[in-house]
Design an enzyme around this catalytic site. Sequence first.
Site, PDB file in Angstrom:
ATOM      1  CG  ASP A 116      35.490   2.485   5.129  1.00 38.92           C
ATOM      2  OD1 ASP A 116      35.719   3.547   5.644  1.00 38.92           O
ATOM      3  OD2 ASP A 116      35.540   1.344   5.178  1.00 38.92           O
ATOM      4  NE  ARG A 128      40.250   7.364   3.002  1.00 42.61           N
ATOM      5  CZ  ARG A 128      40.523   6.786   4.524  1.00 42.61           C
ATOM      6  NH1 ARG A 128      40.666   5.780   4.771  1.00 42.61           N
ATOM      7  NH2 ARG A 128      40.813   7.753   5.033  1.00 42.61           N
ATOM      8  CE1 TYR A 160      41.654  -2.474  17.749  1.00 42.46           C
ATOM      9  CE2 TYR A 160      43.190  -4.023  18.650  1.00 42.46           C
ATOM     10  CZ  TYR A 160      42.172  -3.546  17.699  1.00 42.46           C
ATOM     11  OH  TYR A 160      41.370  -4.594  17.131  1.00 42.46           O
TER      12      TYR A 160
END
Length: 312
Positions: free
Chosen positions: A35, A37, A143
């Site tokens: 990922d 983070r 999106y």
Amino acid sequence: MQNYILIIGACGQIGTELTYALREKYGADQVIASDIREGNKDLMESGPFEILDATDYDALEEVVAYYEINEVYLMAAMLSATAEKFPERAWSLNMNSLFNVLNLGKEKKITKIFWPSSIAVFGANTPKNNTPQSAIMEPSTVYGISKQSGERWCEYNHRKYGVDVRSLRYPGLISWKTMPGGGTTDYAVEIYHKALSDGRYTCFLKEDTALPMMFMDDAIRATMELMDSEGKNIKIRSSYNLSAMSFTPAEIANSIRKRLPEFQMTCQPDFRQNIADTWPSSIDDSKAKSDWGWKAEFDLDATTETMLKNLK
Ligand code: AKB
């Protein structure tokens, strides 16, 4: 040949549970979580982890080569509500990460790809009830546009270059291990947290807005069953409609009240109402059922029971 798996976006709502489920099935060392983070302590301690920006092709290629990855689950994305605030960033993340993974497939550096699409591919002119697999798609959100374009790219890469890419149009997903972030269907998770902590919840959608939803265990099982199916059974290479249940905020509140009779919900619709108004109310997933044997297990009451038990 060993099956080494890379999960991109492993710290998100779906990625976290997918990482646990795949590690349970294949062993922790076979499944590399990644990922942008670090995630929660449990996830970080459950097996190998890499910090990875999936829009950086060189970094992605390096991780794939280092761990001899042959299967990639691309779960990183900016969801519907956040993407409306940052349209260009959303487009860049959602599309470039997909291009990078598809290109690895095209160059035969990986052999299998999972990429999630969404009910957001549909729009205001799509039939709203029992929305068919193939219907008018005129998504109105960034999106939704990125997911619709992504579907076309997946289908194209499969047809033209033989890339084994598989996809599901997830409905709203309900889970207790990790919070969702930035979606229009997030209310269906927040409501359980607030029911337990405050006994009340202010919903950002109108009480009669019906949306397709699914409990996370079903979504993870669907993902793994699709990926385990023989290639010849996967007849749709854009993305499969997938369904479990459909309910309104009023109905989920009633389901909670069966267990917490004092629970109260009020509604203050915001910009997310406009998004929800363009999405289907329910989905026809007969192709997923006939092609690879999909069957949902959790209905609304079973979901409420499991959510409240685990969040307590
Ligand atoms: C969202 O609400 O944006 C997502 C989705 C339905 O794809 N949960």
